[in-house]
Design an enzyme around this catalytic site. Structure first.
Site, PDB file in Angstrom:
ATOM      1  N   ILE A 186       2.039  70.774 -23.606  1.00 60.54           N
ATOM      2  CA  ILE A 186       2.097  70.924 -25.064  1.00 60.54           C
ATOM      3  C   ILE A 186       2.340  69.555 -25.718  1.00 60.54           C
ATOM      4  O   ILE A 186       1.780  69.243 -26.770  1.00 60.54           O
ATOM      5  CB  ILE A 186       3.203  71.940 -25.466  1.00 60.54           C
ATOM      6  CG1 ILE A 186       2.767  73.354 -25.046  1.00 60.54           C
ATOM      7  CG2 ILE A 186       3.501  71.888 -26.970  1.00 60.54           C
ATOM      8  CD1 ILE A 186       3.872  74.404 -25.107  1.00 60.54           C
ATOM      9  N   GLU A 232      19.805  75.269  -2.531  1.00 60.35           N
ATOM     10  CA  GLU A 232      20.446  76.584  -2.395  1.00 60.35           C
ATOM     11  C   GLU A 232      19.442  77.638  -1.908  1.00 60.35           C
ATOM     12  O   GLU A 232      19.513  78.810  -2.262  1.00 60.35           O
ATOM     13  CB  GLU A 232      21.195  76.988  -3.672  1.00 60.35           C
ATOM     14  CG  GLU A 232      22.298  75.977  -3.989  1.00 60.35           C
ATOM     15  CD  GLU A 232      23.527  76.502  -4.706  1.00 60.35           C
ATOM     16  OE1 GLU A 232      23.719  77.720  -4.752  1.00 60.35           O
ATOM     17  OE2 GLU A 232      24.293  75.670  -5.219  1.00 60.35           O
ATOM     18  N   GLY A 233      18.509  77.180  -1.097  1.00 58.69           N
ATOM     19  CA  GLY A 233      17.503  78.060  -0.505  1.00 58.69           C
ATOM     20  C   GLY A 233      16.168  77.929  -1.218  1.00 58.69           C
ATOM     21  O   GLY A 233      16.066  78.198  -2.420  1.00 58.69           O
ATOM     22  N   PHE A 278      29.806  70.899  -0.283  1.00 55.92           N
ATOM     23  CA  PHE A 278      29.426  71.925   0.703  1.00 55.92           C
ATOM     24  C   PHE A 278      28.505  71.238   1.700  1.00 55.92           C
ATOM     25  O   PHE A 278      27.401  70.824   1.323  1.00 55.92           O
ATOM     26  CB  PHE A 278      28.691  73.017  -0.078  1.00 55.92           C
ATOM     27  CG  PHE A 278      28.290  74.261   0.664  1.00 55.92           C
ATOM     28  CD1 PHE A 278      29.223  75.250   0.946  1.00 55.92           C
ATOM     29  CD2 PHE A 278      26.959  74.489   1.001  1.00 55.92           C
ATOM     30  CE1 PHE A 278      28.834  76.434   1.555  1.00 55.92           C
ATOM     31  CE2 PHE A 278      26.567  75.673   1.608  1.00 55.92           C
ATOM     32  CZ  PHE A 278      27.515  76.650   1.882  1.00 55.92           C
TER      33      PHE A 278
HETATM   34  N1  COS Z   1      26.134  87.897   3.206  1.00 56.49           N
HETATM   35  C1  COS Z   1      26.888  88.184   4.299  1.00 56.49           C
HETATM   36  N2  COS Z   1      26.421  88.057   5.574  1.00 56.49           N
HETATM   37  C2  COS Z   1      25.166  87.627   5.720  1.00 56.49           C
HETATM   38  C3  COS Z   1      24.332  87.317   4.621  1.00 56.49           C
HETATM   39  C4  COS Z   1      24.866  87.472   3.322  1.00 56.49           C
HETATM   40  N3  COS Z   1      24.144  87.184   2.242  1.00 56.49           N
HETATM   41  N4  COS Z   1      23.128  86.908   5.068  1.00 56.49           N
HETATM   42  C5  COS Z   1      23.190  86.965   6.416  1.00 56.49           C
HETATM   43  N5  COS Z   1      24.424  87.408   6.803  1.00 56.49           N
HETATM   44  C6  COS Z   1      24.897  87.636   8.165  1.00 56.49           C
HETATM   45  C7  COS Z   1      23.949  88.578   8.881  1.00 56.49           C
HETATM   46  O1  COS Z   1      24.297  89.932   8.637  1.00 56.49           O
HETATM   47  C8  COS Z   1      24.159  88.198  10.330  1.00 56.49           C
HETATM   48  O2  COS Z   1      25.323  88.804  10.816  1.00 56.49           O
HETATM   49  P1  COS Z   1      25.324  89.692  12.185  1.00 56.49           P
HETATM   50  O3  COS Z   1      24.864  88.742  13.237  1.00 56.49           O
HETATM   51  O4  COS Z   1      26.744  90.119  12.323  1.00 56.49           O
HETATM   52  O5  COS Z   1      24.351  90.785  11.935  1.00 56.49           O
HETATM   53  C9  COS Z   1      24.407  86.697  10.261  1.00 56.49           C
HETATM   54  O6  COS Z   1      24.834  86.429   8.918  1.00 56.49           O
HETATM   55  C10 COS Z   1      23.180  85.870  10.574  1.00 56.49           C
HETATM   56  O7  COS Z   1      22.173  86.281   9.656  1.00 56.49           O
HETATM   57  P2  COS Z   1      20.619  86.151   9.967  1.00 56.49           P
HETATM   58  O8  COS Z   1      20.341  86.712  11.332  1.00 56.49           O
HETATM   59  O9  COS Z   1      19.862  86.703   8.814  1.00 56.49           O
HETATM   60  O10 COS Z   1      20.477  84.548  10.066  1.00 56.49           O
HETATM   61  P3  COS Z   1      19.213  83.621  10.161  1.00 56.49           P
HETATM   62  O11 COS Z   1      19.551  82.509  11.078  1.00 56.49           O
HETATM   63  O12 COS Z   1      18.002  84.429  10.450  1.00 56.49           O
HETATM   64  O13 COS Z   1      19.149  82.953   8.698  1.00 56.49           O
HETATM   65  C11 COS Z   1      18.524  82.661   6.436  1.00 56.49           C
HETATM   66  C12 COS Z   1      19.034  83.591   7.549  1.00 56.49           C
HETATM   67  C13 COS Z   1      17.180  82.056   6.719  1.00 56.49           C
HETATM   68  C14 COS Z   1      18.450  83.577   5.225  1.00 56.49           C
HETATM   69  C15 COS Z   1      19.576  81.535   6.199  1.00 56.49           C
HETATM   70  O14 COS Z   1      19.556  80.584   7.246  1.00 56.49           O
HETATM   71  C16 COS Z   1      19.396  80.794   4.886  1.00 56.49           C
HETATM   72  O15 COS Z   1      19.794  81.274   3.817  1.00 56.49           O
HETATM   73  N6  COS Z   1      18.794  79.585   4.931  1.00 56.49           N
HETATM   74  C17 COS Z   1      18.710  78.729   3.779  1.00 56.49           C
HETATM   75  C18 COS Z   1      19.900  77.848   3.735  1.00 56.49           C
HETATM   76  C19 COS Z   1      20.111  77.303   2.392  1.00 56.49           C
HETATM   77  O16 COS Z   1      20.090  77.987   1.378  1.00 56.49           O
HETATM   78  N7  COS Z   1      20.349  76.019   2.366  1.00 56.49           N
HETATM   79  C20 COS Z   1      20.601  75.366   1.135  1.00 56.49           C
HETATM   80  C21 COS Z   1      21.549  74.287   1.413  1.00 56.49           C
HETATM   81  S1  COS Z   1      23.063  74.519   0.738  1.00 56.49           S
HETATM   82  S2  COS Z   1      22.799  73.813  -1.074  1.00 56.49           S
END
Ligand code: COS
Length: 384
Positions: A338, A364-365, A122
């Site tokens: 421990i 994964e966040g 991924f």
């Molecule tokens: N399921 C479905 N859709 C989702 C969703 C989910 N869990 N989370 C967000 N969305 C959708 C939102 O609804 C939004 O759609 P609309 O524009 O149509 O409303 C779109 O995706 C963008 O979402 P959002 O505005 O919340 O995006 P942000 O840029 O603010 O980012 C976070 C959100 C910070 C939560 C995201 O970037 C994230 O999870 N970051 C961490 C990344 C990560 O885990 N990396 C690990 C590497 S992979 S191992």
């Protein structure tokens, strides 16, 4: 789809035995050689572990979320490197295709992912886009019946082994946020893809990550996931909702292993004339760890059940990932405590686990991203 309780119990006990009899004895070798022995990869294939969560029609075992976490609890009981090898094929490397792929994409890739013939990765994170995944800069430019991809992906788990990358790239250059991102299924090796050296990590030896560099990498238009542009970020988020639950279960497995090792050590080790397990301050550490691991297990089982019922569990999965990954950090810290001086030494597995589990609070966040997901969801619900 879920297994019937009897079949699931048989599979779970087979994996529990496999972990104890085959994998735990190999942990030191894996850590030393930074690799998983080929015969173990073959045994994973035979047990069907590469395709646990891939639907049966594509050759997988078709486990539901509750089934999958039951197996992940068991796999977490040994070095995370073992689980990492099969983790991407079952989770972040295949779920995008299962959720949003076209019928042709499913048919082309899922059967080979299910057998482990093909390893998937991924590719979301970039040097400048980690937690703010929506700001990624890798570009995908359409040219006739092809897309041309350019950019660098960072810390890509199983990158050195992967035959298939789900690459997230910006198809709408007028955007700089999540709205212009698409997902592509990119086969490797292929011209235009090169890999950086294996990353040198704090822990999880045997699990490999690296940079994936795309330089004018030309893929057919049919590589666009689901055939739809600018829908990639939502796919990534849905895949991560599921992945976060799986990782949480691995955290519980690791915590239960650390607790087992700590209890065994505390019952054996004598100080002040009796086993340290009889000292109340040591008992407090054991009890706190036990209660916290149990709480995380309950959260995960409940969230997995909700997901199997088709409910949106973004908020609960984030709660679970935050709690379980922080919990295993505390449990690992107590396990070293421990063990005393012995816990700082390489002969004891707790030293290795202490380093290995640190990653769970990050990938994964991060915990901070889970907090953000939870709080945003609370506010959204309160406004409704
Ligand atoms: N399921 C479905 N859709 C989702 C969703 C989910 N869990 N989370 C967000 N969305 C959708 C939102 O609804 C939004 O759609 P609309 O524009 O149509 O409303 C779109 O995706 C963008 O979402 P959002 O505005 O919340 O995006 P942000 O840029 O603010 O980012 C976070 C959100 C910070 C939560 C995201 O970037 C994230 O999870 N970051 C961490 C990344 C990560 O885990 N990396 C690990 C590497 S992979 S191992």
């Amino acid at each position: 789809m879920s297994l019937d309780p009897e079949t699931l119990e048989q599979f779970r006990s087979t994996i529990a035995r496999f972990v104890r009899e085959r994998l735990i004895p190999l942990e030191d070798r894996v850590a030393e050689e930074d690799d998983i022995p080929a015969e173990i990869v073959e045994e994973f294939r035979q047990l069907g572990l590469f395709g646990m969560s891939i639907p049966e029609e594509y050759g997988g075992l078709g486990l539901g979320m509750s089934d999958e976490v039951a197996i992940a609890f068991e796999l977490g009981f040994t070095s995370p490197a073992f689980r990492s090898l099969i983790g991407t094929n079952n989770g972040i490397g295949s779920q995008g295709i299962i959720m949003d792929g076209t019928p042709e994409q499913k048919q082309t890739y899922l059967p080979r992912l299910a057998t482990g013939e093909l390893i998937s990765s991924f590719a979301l994170t970039e040097p400048e886009a980690g937690s703010d995944a929506g700001s990624l800069r890798t570009s995908a430019r359409r040219e006739g019946e092809f897309y041309i991809l350019n950019g660098t992906k960072r810390f890509i788990t199983n990158g050195p082994r992967a035959g298939l990358f789900t690459v997230f790239a910006r198809t709408d250059p007028s955007t700089s946020d999540a709205s212009g991102v698409s997902a592509f299924l990119v086969e490797a090796p292929s011209p235009g893809i090169s890999l950086g050296p294996k990353d040198r990590k704090m822990g999880q030896a045997g699990s490999h990550t690296c940079d994936v560099i795309l330089q004018d990498c030309r893929v057919p238009a049919s590589a666009l996931l689901g055939g739809v542009e600018n829908a990639g970020f939502k796919t990534a988020m849905k895949v991560l909702d599921r992945g976060r639950l799986h990782i949480s279960a691995v955290c519980v497995g690791a915590a239960e292993r650390l607790i087992r090792d700590s209890l065994a050590y505390a019952m054996e080790r004598k100080q002040f004339g009796r086993p340290i397990a009889e000292q109340q301050l040591v008992q407090a550490m054991l009890a706190d760890s036990r209660a916290e691991a149990y709480a995380a297990r309950c959260m995960i089982e409940n969230t997995a059940r909700m997901k199997d019922e088709g409910r949106n569990v973004s908020e609960e999965a984030a709660c679970t990932k935050m709690f379980a990954s922080e919990m295993v950090g505390r449990v690992a810290d107590r396990a070293v405590q421990i063990h005393g001086g012995a816990g700082y030494m390489r002969e004891y597995a707790v030293e290795r686990f202490y380093r290995d589990v640190r990653l769970f609070r990050i990938y994964e966040g991060t915990t901070q991203i889970q907090q953000l997901v939870i709080a945003r969801s609370m506010i959204r619900n309160a406004r409704r």
